[in-house]
Motif scaffolding. Sequence first.
Motif, PDB file in Angstrom:
ATOM      1  N   VAL A  34      -1.499   7.213  -4.885  1.00  0.00           N
ATOM      2  CA  VAL A  34      -1.309   6.594  -3.665  1.00  0.00           C
ATOM      3  C   VAL A  34      -2.722   5.981  -2.833  1.00  0.00           C
ATOM      4  O   VAL A  34      -3.744   6.253  -3.654  1.00  0.00           O
ATOM      5  CB  VAL A  34      -0.928   7.783  -2.556  1.00  0.00           C
ATOM      6  N   ASP A  35      -2.912   5.277  -2.083  1.00  0.00           N
ATOM      7  CA  ASP A  35      -3.926   4.633  -1.552  1.00  0.00           C
ATOM      8  C   ASP A  35      -4.538   5.483  -0.443  1.00  0.00           C
ATOM      9  O   ASP A  35      -5.535   5.290   0.127  1.00  0.00           O
ATOM     10  CB  ASP A  35      -3.848   3.220  -0.859  1.00  0.00           C
ATOM     11  N   GLY A  69       4.748  -0.326   7.581  1.00  0.00           N
ATOM     12  CA  GLY A  69       4.484  -1.528   6.519  1.00  0.00           C
ATOM     13  C   GLY A  69       4.227  -0.899   5.085  1.00  0.00           C
ATOM     14  O   GLY A  69       4.063  -1.652   4.156  1.00  0.00           O
ATOM     15  N   ALA A  70       3.944   0.421   4.852  1.00  0.00           N
ATOM     16  CA  ALA A  70       3.464   1.076   3.661  1.00  0.00           C
ATOM     17  C   ALA A  70       4.705   1.736   3.109  1.00  0.00           C
ATOM     18  O   ALA A  70       5.677   1.758   3.569  1.00  0.00           O
ATOM     19  CB  ALA A  70       2.586   2.181   3.897  1.00  0.00           C
ATOM     20  N   GLU A  71       4.577   1.997   1.690  1.00  0.00           N
ATOM     21  CA  GLU A  71       5.335   2.562   0.914  1.00  0.00           C
ATOM     22  C   GLU A  71       4.992   4.122   1.194  1.00  0.00           C
ATOM     23  O   GLU A  71       3.830   4.282   0.723  1.00  0.00           O
ATOM     24  CB  GLU A  71       5.385   2.266  -0.754  1.00  0.00           C
ATOM     25  N   ALA A  72       5.897   4.701   1.390  1.00  0.00           N
ATOM     26  CA  ALA A  72       5.851   6.260   1.671  1.00  0.00           C
ATOM     27  C   ALA A  72       6.098   7.085   0.315  1.00  0.00           C
ATOM     28  O   ALA A  72       7.118   6.863  -0.200  1.00  0.00           O
ATOM     29  CB  ALA A  72       6.590   6.749   2.715  1.00  0.00           C
ATOM     30  N   MET A  99       0.999  -1.080   0.165  1.00  0.00           N
ATOM     31  CA  MET A  99      -0.083   0.122   0.030  1.00  0.00           C
ATOM     32  C   MET A  99       1.003   1.271   0.003  1.00  0.00           C
ATOM     33  O   MET A  99       1.935   1.381   0.489  1.00  0.00           O
ATOM     34  CB  MET A  99      -0.923  -0.081   1.022  1.00  0.00           C
ATOM     35  N   ARG A 100       0.628   2.348  -0.528  1.00  0.00           N
ATOM     36  CA  ARG A 100       1.041   3.522  -0.895  1.00  0.00           C
ATOM     37  C   ARG A 100       0.576   4.737   0.004  1.00  0.00           C
ATOM     38  O   ARG A 100      -0.724   5.059  -0.511  1.00  0.00           O
ATOM     39  CB  ARG A 100       1.105   3.860  -2.284  1.00  0.00           C
ATOM     40  N   ILE A 101       1.133   5.235   0.859  1.00  0.00           N
ATOM     41  CA  ILE A 101       0.659   6.345   1.696  1.00  0.00           C
ATOM     42  C   ILE A 101       1.303   7.574   1.266  1.00  0.00           C
ATOM     43  O   ILE A 101       2.519   7.744   1.426  1.00  0.00           O
ATOM     44  CB  ILE A 101       0.652   6.113   3.148  1.00  0.00           C
ATOM     45  N   GLY A 102       0.576   8.546   1.047  1.00  0.00           N
ATOM     46  CA  GLY A 102       1.232   9.903   0.426  1.00  0.00           C
ATOM     47  C   GLY A 102       1.319  10.629   1.268  1.00  0.00           C
ATOM     48  O   GLY A 102       0.449  10.981   2.239  1.00  0.00           O
ATOM     49  N   VAL A 103       2.396  11.500   1.692  1.00  0.00           N
ATOM     50  CA  VAL A 103       2.666  12.612   2.775  1.00  0.00           C
ATOM     51  C   VAL A 103       2.655  13.930   2.150  1.00  0.00           C
ATOM     52  O   VAL A 103       3.900  14.203   1.279  1.00  0.00           O
ATOM     53  CB  VAL A 103       3.867  11.999   3.556  1.00  0.00           C
ATOM     54  N   VAL A 104       1.998  14.923   2.187  1.00  0.00           N
ATOM     55  CA  VAL A 104       2.214  16.156   1.469  1.00  0.00           C
ATOM     56  C   VAL A 104       3.145  16.765   2.357  1.00  0.00           C
ATOM     57  O   VAL A 104       3.303  17.197   3.616  1.00  0.00           O
ATOM     58  CB  VAL A 104       0.650  16.894   1.678  1.00  0.00           C
ATOM     59  N   THR A 105       4.070  17.676   1.632  1.00  0.00           N
ATOM     60  CA  THR A 105       4.806  18.898   2.011  1.00  0.00           C
ATOM     61  C   THR A 105       4.393  20.010   1.553  1.00  0.00           C
ATOM     62  O   THR A 105       4.414  20.272   0.211  1.00  0.00           O
ATOM     63  CB  THR A 105       6.279  18.457   1.559  1.00  0.00           C
ATOM     64  N   PHE A 106       4.059  20.809   2.488  1.00  0.00           N
ATOM     65  CA  PHE A 106       3.775  22.275   2.294  1.00  0.00           C
ATOM     66  C   PHE A 106       5.204  23.160   2.828  1.00  0.00           C
ATOM     67  O   PHE A 106       5.987  22.653   3.504  1.00  0.00           O
ATOM     68  CB  PHE A 106       2.623  22.644   3.204  1.00  0.00           C
ATOM     69  N   PRO A 107       5.021  24.320   2.063  1.00  0.00           N
ATOM     70  CA  PRO A 107       6.198  25.474   2.766  1.00  0.00           C
ATOM     71  C   PRO A 107       5.956  25.591   4.333  1.00  0.00           C
ATOM     72  O   PRO A 107       4.696  26.082   4.490  1.00  0.00           O
ATOM     73  CB  PRO A 107       5.948  26.528   1.887  1.00  0.00           C
TER      74      PRO A 107
END
Length: 234
Positions: free
Chosen positions: A41-42, A25-28, A1-9
């Motif tokens: 991403v999931d 256990g996820a793909e970041a 599973m793919r977990i997206g992590v947002v980067t803001f300024p």
Amino acid sequence: MRIGVVTFPGSLDDGDAARAARIAGAEAVRLWHGDPELHGVDAVVLPGGFSYGDYLRCGAIARFAPVMETIIDAARGGLPVLGICNGFQVLCEAHLLPGALTRNQHLHFRNRDQWLRVVSPDTAWTNNFTEGQEILIPVKNGEGCYVADAHTLDALEAEGRVVARYINGNPNGSQRDIAAITNEAGNVVGIMPHPEHAVEALTGPSLDGLGFFTSVLRALAGATAGGQQSGGHQ
């Protein structure tokens, strides 16, 4: 599973959230605020920090980032989204969650390990907990006081959408000791304390925060299995 992590300024805890996802256990997958694509991403985490310097109101500018337009549509379609601290503020500004986060009642920044009681394990991000379970994770905020009108608060209570409450002391004056809430579908959760800082024995006060990340993997695995099973009957 793919977990997206947002980067803001101004994001501060995006790296920590990505690490927590990997430990679970996820793909970041790192997502950039200026890129509207979610890259397959999931699930998505909106991390803590000070997006766009917390100008105007916390999260008020981040809500209009190109990536957020995509996330808002995807969340309304069922994509699991977790907003942590500043991410919780962004979710409220985006109207994915009701209410608002305001200055701590005592007007001081609070940074401490905080006990919570899980009220609802029926969300994509809390299904690995049990109702009433007490967990210890850090809190660090200056504008973490959750407020809403009485009608909204009553509705959150009646619909089982209060996810967690502060116990053994309320660090910011949040109404009804609310530390986390969810949307009606249970796929969007906002939490003021920081579960991503309680995933390793070396650095956290506990491993309790890991349950938020393993929960979403469990929810996604269940959804995938359900979809495959349904497909087999077509």
